[in-house]
Design an enzyme around this catalytic site. Structure first.
Site, PDB file in Angstrom:
ATOM      1  N   LYS A  65      -3.452  -7.634   2.750  1.00 45.15           N
ATOM      2  CA  LYS A  65      -3.412  -7.556   1.289  1.00 45.15           C
ATOM      3  C   LYS A  65      -4.627  -8.322   0.791  1.00 45.15           C
ATOM      4  O   LYS A  65      -4.565  -9.536   0.577  1.00 45.15           O
ATOM      5  CB  LYS A  65      -2.112  -8.177   0.760  1.00 45.15           C
ATOM      6  CG  LYS A  65      -1.924  -8.091  -0.743  1.00 45.15           C
ATOM      7  CD  LYS A  65      -1.457  -6.718  -1.172  1.00 45.15           C
ATOM      8  CE  LYS A  65      -1.160  -6.693  -2.680  1.00 45.15           C
ATOM      9  NZ  LYS A  65      -0.660  -5.373  -3.118  1.00 45.15           N
ATOM     10  N   GLY A  71       5.723   1.386  -4.866  1.00 47.91           N
ATOM     11  CA  GLY A  71       6.095   1.236  -3.461  1.00 47.91           C
ATOM     12  C   GLY A  71       4.960   1.218  -2.468  1.00 47.91           C
ATOM     13  O   GLY A  71       5.152   1.611  -1.314  1.00 47.91           O
TER      14      GLY A  71
END
Length: 224
Positions: free
Chosen positions: A38, A15
């Site tokens: 990211k 998660g």
């Protein structure tokens, strides 16, 4: 002044992206321009006639600042493998200077950047560097996402120790209830609160359809 944090996790699939989106959503209540990054994504899905990282798409949805993909997801690799293997299959090599450069370009436009790593703390990026080296190069405080399941106490403590051994600050941790059948979940939470040596920033309940807005969040005073 708080400019962002680096999100890592005790393992893959516990998660990190959800935890990152929870923090982005909370930070957006206090800062006008928040953005997720990211740096490396391995494993892409079809998107708008092309391919994209599902993690990067989620971070973009939780961000208030829209930027080109080359800034918020500079390396996207097709295969869902460890970054060094996915890069080799794609005929590429992951280089830290590129990722650091893109982070600074992003940070120059944003109030806060939440950087999500890939995999765990020691996932390899190339024959020399690991995810921990990227975190060290960025120099951001680290947030650890703990997927609450059997074995998480050991994995959480080992990762926290490794973060501090790298000379970085463990600014806090996120509890993510990934196993709805976990026994003694409250006792495990209490143990982590007593032993991780960092504040619990968010507690995310188990959800069939994860929603970042459903988490119980406690941001540090100097983050807002």
């Amino acid at each position: 002044m708080f400019k962002g944090c680096f999100i890592t996790g005790i393992d893959t699939g516990i998660g990190k992206t959800l935890g990152s989106c929870v923090l982005l959503t909370a930070l957006a209540r206090h800062h006008a321009k928040v953005v997720g990054m990211k740096p490396i994504a391995s494993g892409l899905i079809p998107h708008e006639g092309g391919w994209a990282s599902e993690d990067a798409l989620a971070l973009r949805a939780a961000s208030t600042l829209k930027v080109p993909p080359e800034l918020d997801n500079p390396i996207s690799l097709p295969d869902p493998l460890s970054p060094h293997l996915a890069a080799a299959r794609a005929g590429r090599r992951i280089e830290l200077p590129l990722l650091v450069e893109r982070y600074h370009m992003l940070a120059a436009q944003a109030d806060v950047v939440v950087v999500e790593g890939a995999g765990g703390w020691y996932v390899p990026l190339n024959e020399r560097d690991m995810m921990s080296d990227l975190a060290a190069a960025l120099g951001l405080p680290v947030v650890l996402v703990v997927g609450l399941r059997l074995g998480c106490l050991n994995h959480a403590m080992l990762t926290a120790e490794a973060i501090r051994a790298k000379g970085l600050t463990l600014a806090g941790w996120v509890a993510n209830h990934v196993d709805p059948e976990m026994a003694c979940v409250d006792e495990n939470l209490d143990w982590l609160k007593a032993h991780l040596g960092a504040p619990l920033l968010a507690d995310i309940p188990w959800q069939a359809q994860p929603d970042p807005a459903c988490a119980n969040v406690h941001l540090p005073a100097d983050w807002v």
